[in-house]
Design an enzyme around this catalytic site. Structure first.
Site, PDB file in Angstrom:
ATOM      1  N   ASP A 158       9.774  -0.303  -9.517  1.00  0.00           N
ATOM      2  CA  ASP A 158       8.857  -0.846  -8.540  1.00  0.00           C
ATOM      3  C   ASP A 158       8.553   0.315  -7.574  1.00  0.00           C
ATOM      4  OD1 ASP A 158       7.497  -2.712  -6.834  1.00  0.00           O
ATOM      5  OD2 ASP A 158       9.259  -2.665  -5.535  1.00  0.00           O
ATOM      6  N   LEU A 159       7.471   0.223  -6.827  1.00  0.00           N
ATOM      7  CA  LEU A 159       7.108   1.326  -5.926  1.00  0.00           C
ATOM      8  C   LEU A 159       7.487   1.034  -4.463  1.00  0.00           C
ATOM      9  CD1 LEU A 159       5.580   4.012  -5.315  1.00  0.00           C
ATOM     10  CD2 LEU A 159       3.494   2.641  -5.151  1.00  0.00           C
ATOM     11  N   ASP A 160       6.763   0.029  -3.906  1.00  0.00           N
ATOM     12  CA  ASP A 160       6.921  -0.253  -2.476  1.00  0.00           C
ATOM     13  C   ASP A 160       8.335  -0.736  -2.153  1.00  0.00           C
ATOM     14  OD1 ASP A 160       4.147   0.230  -1.969  1.00  0.00           O
ATOM     15  OD2 ASP A 160       3.673  -1.761  -2.731  1.00  0.00           O
ATOM     16  N   THR A 209       6.714   2.089   1.760  1.00  0.00           N
ATOM     17  CA  THR A 209       5.438   1.444   2.042  1.00  0.00           C
ATOM     18  C   THR A 209       5.561  -0.069   2.241  1.00  0.00           C
ATOM     19  OG1 THR A 209       5.188   1.753  -0.317  1.00  0.00           O
ATOM     20  CG2 THR A 209       3.755   3.075   1.086  1.00  0.00           C
ATOM     21  N   LYS A 226       7.070  -9.724  -0.536  1.00  0.00           N
ATOM     22  CA  LYS A 226       7.376  -8.524  -1.330  1.00  0.00           C
ATOM     23  C   LYS A 226       7.154  -8.798  -2.815  1.00  0.00           C
ATOM     24  CE  LYS A 226      10.584  -6.357   1.880  1.00  0.00           C
ATOM     25  NZ  LYS A 226      11.994  -5.998   2.155  1.00  0.00           N
ATOM     26  N   SER A 253       4.356  -1.817 -10.491  1.00  0.00           N
ATOM     27  CA  SER A 253       4.096  -2.230  -9.114  1.00  0.00           C
ATOM     28  C   SER A 253       2.917  -3.189  -9.096  1.00  0.00           C
ATOM     29  CB  SER A 253       3.755  -1.004  -8.259  1.00  0.00           C
ATOM     30  OG  SER A 253       3.199  -1.414  -7.022  1.00  0.00           O
ATOM     31  N   ALA A 254       2.997  -4.189  -8.201  1.00  0.00           N
ATOM     32  CA  ALA A 254       1.886  -5.139  -8.059  1.00  0.00           C
ATOM     33  C   ALA A 254       0.725  -4.524  -7.291  1.00  0.00           C
ATOM     34  CB  ALA A 254       2.375  -6.386  -7.322  1.00  0.00           C
ATOM     35  N   LYS A 285       4.520 -10.728 -10.806  1.00  0.00           N
ATOM     36  CA  LYS A 285       5.922 -11.066 -10.553  1.00  0.00           C
ATOM     37  C   LYS A 285       5.945 -12.435  -9.860  1.00  0.00           C
ATOM     38  CE  LYS A 285       6.651  -6.151  -9.767  1.00  0.00           C
ATOM     39  NZ  LYS A 285       6.923  -5.072  -8.806  1.00  0.00           N
ATOM     40  N   GLU A 310      14.111  -2.728  -8.390  1.00  0.00           N
ATOM     41  CA  GLU A 310      13.296  -3.576  -7.517  1.00  0.00           C
ATOM     42  C   GLU A 310      13.911  -3.793  -6.143  1.00  0.00           C
ATOM     43  OE1 GLU A 310      10.780  -5.392  -6.832  1.00  0.00           O
ATOM     44  OE2 GLU A 310       9.579  -5.315  -8.656  1.00  0.00           O
ATOM     45  N   ASP A 311      13.055  -4.093  -5.155  1.00  0.00           N
ATOM     46  CA  ASP A 311      13.557  -4.501  -3.842  1.00  0.00           C
ATOM     47  C   ASP A 311      13.122  -5.936  -3.503  1.00  0.00           C
ATOM     48  OD1 ASP A 311      10.818  -3.873  -3.470  1.00  0.00           O
ATOM     49  OD2 ASP A 311      11.176  -3.766  -1.311  1.00  0.00           O
TER      50      ASP A 311
HETATM   51  C1  BG6 Z   1       3.631  -4.905  -3.929  1.00  0.00           C
HETATM   52  C2  BG6 Z   1       4.130  -5.183  -2.548  1.00  0.00           C
HETATM   53  O1  BG6 Z   1       4.201  -3.724  -4.394  1.00  0.00           O
HETATM   54  O2  BG6 Z   1       2.213  -4.780  -3.948  1.00  0.00           O
HETATM   55  C3  BG6 Z   1       3.420  -6.400  -1.966  1.00  0.00           C
HETATM   56  O3  BG6 Z   1       5.524  -5.413  -2.586  1.00  0.00           O
HETATM   57  C4  BG6 Z   1       1.910  -6.194  -2.046  1.00  0.00           C
HETATM   58  O4  BG6 Z   1       3.832  -6.571  -0.640  1.00  0.00           O
HETATM   59  C5  BG6 Z   1       1.503  -5.928  -3.479  1.00  0.00           C
HETATM   60  O5  BG6 Z   1       1.230  -7.359  -1.573  1.00  0.00           O
HETATM   61  C6  BG6 Z   1      -0.001  -5.701  -3.644  1.00  0.00           C
HETATM   62  O6  BG6 Z   1      -0.373  -4.512  -3.028  1.00  0.00           O
HETATM   63  P1  BG6 Z   1      -1.852  -4.008  -2.767  1.00  0.00           P
HETATM   64  O7  BG6 Z   1      -1.659  -2.592  -2.343  1.00  0.00           O
HETATM   65  O8  BG6 Z   1      -2.597  -4.127  -4.068  1.00  0.00           O
HETATM   66  O9  BG6 Z   1      -2.431  -4.871  -1.701  1.00  0.00           O
HETATM   67 MG    MG Z   2       8.802  -3.583  -3.760  1.00  0.00          MG
END
Ligand code: BG6
Ligand code: MG
Length: 220
Positions: free
Chosen positions: A8-10, A16, A44, A115-116, A146, A170-171
């Site tokens: 996962d990224l954020d 972030t 998240k 990552s989402a 997810k 993941e977090d």
């Molecule tokens: C996920 C975050 O990585 O990405 C979420 O944990 C976020 O908080 C989701 O809503 C979507 O991100 P973005 O950048 O497409 O708005």
């Molecule tokens: Mg995350």
């Protein structure tokens, strides 16, 4: 044998997750809704529009906006978020992540990103780690986000590996659910309570160590 790591990224690679929180808090305030960090845990890992829906529900405003207005609100949040990520540099890798990526590369462990976030490619470039990864799953191409397992299954496919050969990191609670449902070994970063479903959990990325992760995953 474990041959791949799917990240996962954020909140795992870089902080972030904090910027997402600040940008949502500011958007919510503009429409008279208060959110705090405890509430933010649910946001998240889930998509932009799903996050907005949860915030509106929280403020009893689910019915207050048309789809077009909601899209504008989500875009407004993303504008503020994009301002934050302009500051991201390689120095913003979370503690221990540079070493983990380096060790994985040295040992021939392949990596992909699940990552989402639609902002993930830009952040990976700003961190200067995009070249270390075989690929990034495009969240726009998924049938379900997810906690559905699809994103981690696709992450394994990008590596040409089976789910049993991969570990997911993941977090987010929704993210751990996704990894577990994919049948993959899950590594959680965060509070004991939020990460209680993880196969192996640490409280900080500084505790992540490739050998420990591989040993735990092989022992399962
Ligand atoms: C996920 C975050 O990585 O990405 C979420 O944990 C976020 O908080 C989701 O809503 C979507 O991100 P973005 O950048 O497409 O708005
Ligand atoms: Mg995350």
């Amino acid at each position: 044998m474990i041959k791949g790591l799917i990240f996962d990224l954020d909140g795992v690679i870089t902080d972030t997750a904090e910027y997402h929180y600040l940008a949502w808090k500011s958007l919510a305030e503009k429409i008279g809704i208060e959110i705090d960090r405890a509430f933010n845990e649910q946001l998240k890992g889930i998509s932009r529009m799903e996050s907005l829906e949860l915030i509106l529900q929280h403020g009893n405003k689910s019915e207050a906006y048309t789809l077009e207005e909601k899209e504008r609100l989500a875009a407004q949040k993303n504008e503020e978020y994009k301002e934050y990520i302009k500051q991201v540099t390689p120095a913003d890798l979370l503690p221990g992540i540079a070493e983990l990526l380096r060790d994985a590369r040295e040992q021939g462990i392949k990596m992909s990103l699940a990552s989402a976030s639609k902002n993930a490619p830009e952040i990976m470039q700003r961190l200067e780690i995009d070249g270390l990864f075989e690929g990034i799953v495009d969240p726009a191409s998924l049938k379900a986000g997810k906690p559905d397992p699809e994103i981690f299954i696709r992450g394994a496919e990008l590596l040409g590996l089976s789910v049993k050969e991969c570990v997911g990191l993941e977090d987010a609670e929704a993210g751990i659910e996704s990894i577990n449902a994919a049948g993959m070994f899950s590594v959680g970063v965060g509070s004991k309570d939020a990460m209680k479903e993880a196969d192996y959990a640490v409280e900080s990325t500084s505790e992540l160590d490739l050998k420990t992760i591989l040993d735990k995953a092989s022992a399962k």
